[in-house]
Enzyme design. Structure first.
Site, PDB file in Angstrom:
ATOM      1  N   SER A 189     -38.188 106.989  52.698  1.00 13.28           N
ATOM      2  CA  SER A 189     -39.369 107.846  52.614  1.00 13.28           C
ATOM      3  C   SER A 189     -40.651 107.014  52.735  1.00 13.28           C
ATOM      4  CB  SER A 189     -39.322 108.642  51.306  1.00 13.28           C
ATOM      5  OG  SER A 189     -40.246 109.710  51.314  1.00 13.28           O
ATOM      6  N   ASP A 343     -35.512 118.461  56.279  1.00 12.83           N
ATOM      7  CA  ASP A 343     -36.490 117.527  55.728  1.00 12.83           C
ATOM      8  C   ASP A 343     -37.775 117.614  56.546  1.00 12.83           C
ATOM      9  OD1 ASP A 343     -37.909 115.364  54.718  1.00 12.83           O
ATOM     10  OD2 ASP A 343     -36.518 113.837  55.438  1.00 12.83           O
ATOM     11  N   HIS A 373     -34.213 115.955  52.181  1.00  9.33           N
ATOM     12  CA  HIS A 373     -34.926 114.707  51.937  1.00  9.33           C
ATOM     13  C   HIS A 373     -34.483 114.071  50.615  1.00  9.33           C
ATOM     14  CE1 HIS A 373     -38.281 111.905  52.394  1.00  9.33           C
ATOM     15  NE2 HIS A 373     -38.391 111.966  51.080  1.00  9.33           N
TER      16      HIS A 373
END
Length: 403
Positions: A189, A343, A373
């Site tokens: 991320s 996501d 995610h």
């Protein structure tokens, strides 16, 4: 009796409405995700109220989750774990006990959390780093870079880069008995963002003689220009990372000024004079056909230039690696990119894979159809997801073969 029944019915409906989340049918462990998402939304609501009442920043409350998940640096029979500093930046260091006399591989890892929350000492990150160190016979350096809202870009990048440059010194590698030909950076991320940015910067840093063998980007956030990609549209209300939360993370990375967040929410934060950068994030060109289905490309609306003037980091490849031109991409190391279908950041990773391939960079792109995610972090009790376990296994196996 009827009044009690009616009250119970209303309460049940409200609870069901609050817990329910729009999770696609192909995602396993749906009730686990719904309950976890309800918890996250509760914390988010408390954070919003606290911020409006002047008790603190939204992220200060969200950081409580990080605190709850903290685990101390405890060594075990397989890995030595210590908290230390590299170049004055806190890191958690993992050194495998197996094969003590052999040359070791090495990984520098950057945790996720939107540059605002998260920590190397969180249980899921600690667990993943221990496993990586043990399975790969690798020294793992998990970086505790400074966070917003107290610190903004480029602080997070500078902390990450300072650790990598320090670690890549021959004297440091010799100290930990590391094979200089088998070093990688990795992150998930926001950490994937830092890993990509650091790798680009290293490529053109004349002071760094030792090169990375691999970069690993797990569902990375890579661009600031277009927050209306198909993945943002399709997954705006997915659990863990909604579009509104991602927009908040992006804006908070640069400033506590809420006007930037408001402009980002409507995709009107880019000035007309810099529209040439849109070619780097034009999903109608960079996305494979199956990810375009049902969507029509609309270029981001031109807004005031004030945001870029006040926060030039918005267009800085150190914050948005997808905005780097092709000359900055050529020569990057073997790259592993993992994206998740459900996501908001899915298309960032897919477009980067396309751009890297066009620049001649070898890329392995793993796309997980049934994951949301952050899935790879859900591998520890009490929230263990099947997709997360599968992704973590694939990640470690790929590294074992290629690092």
């Amino acid at each position: 009796m009827r009044i009690k029944f009616l009250g119970l019915l209303i309460a049940s409906v409200l609870v069901a409405y609050y817990i329910y989340a729009p999770i696609p049918d192909n995602v396993e462990d749906q009730w686990k995700l719904m309950l976890f998402d309800a918890f996250l939304r509760t914390v988010g609501h408390v954070a919003t109220i606290a911020e409006k009442l002047g008790f603190g920043n939204y992220m200060d409350v969200m950081m409580k989750i990080t605190t709850m998940e903290y685990t101390p640096p405890v060594s075990d029979e397989k890995v030595i774990v210590t908290d230390t500093k590299f170049n004055d930046v806190p890191v958690r260091l993992y050194i495998p006990k197996g094969q003590p006399d052999s040359l070791k591989r090495a990984m520098i890892y950057f945790h996720g959390g939107g540059w605002c929350v998260g920590a190397a000492g969180m249980k899921p990150y600690d667990s993943l780093s221990r496993w990586t160190s043990e399975k790969l016979n690798a020294v793992v350096v998990s970086v505790e870079y400074r966070l917003a809202p107290k610190y903004h870009f480029p602080t997070q990048f500078e902390d990450a880069y300072a650790v990598v440059k320090y670690f890549l010194q021959s004297s440091v590698l010799d100290q930990y008995n590391i094979d200089s030909r088998r070093i990688c950076v990795s992150g998930d991320s926001a950490g994937g963002n830092l890993a990509a940015a650091v790798t680009q910067q290293l490529l053109h840093d004349p002071d760094v003689k030792i090169k990375l063998k691999v970069q690993v980007l797990l569902y990375p956030a890579l661009q600031t220009i277009d927050l209306d990609l198909p993945s943002y549209r399709e997954n705006a209300n997915m659990p863990v990372l909604s579009k509104s939360l991602m927009v908040r993370f992006w804006s908070q990375y640069f400033t506590n000024d809420t006007s930037l967040k408001e402009a980002m929410e409507t995709n009107q934060h880019g000035p007309t004079e810099l529209s040439g950068l849109y070619k780097f994030v034009n999903w109608s060109h960079w996305l494979p056909e199956r990810f375009k289905k049902g969507h029509i490309y609309i270029a981001p609306s031109h807004g005031s230039s004030k945001f870029v003037q006040k926060y030039p980091g918005l267009l800085d490849p150190r914050a948005a690696p997808l905005l780097a031109d092709e000359t900055k991409l050529r020569g990057l190391p073997l790259t592993y990119i993992c994206t998740c279908q459900h996501d908001v950041l899915r298309d960032d990773g897919i477009m980067y894979a396309s751009r890297l391939r066009e620049a001649g960079v070898p890329v392995i792109h793993e796309h997980v159809e049934d994951a949301i995610h952050g899935a790879i972090m859900f591998t520890t009790s009490p929230l263990i997801l099947s997709a997360g376990q599968r992704m973590a296994n694939n990640y470690i196996n790929w590294l074992n073969e290629n690092l």
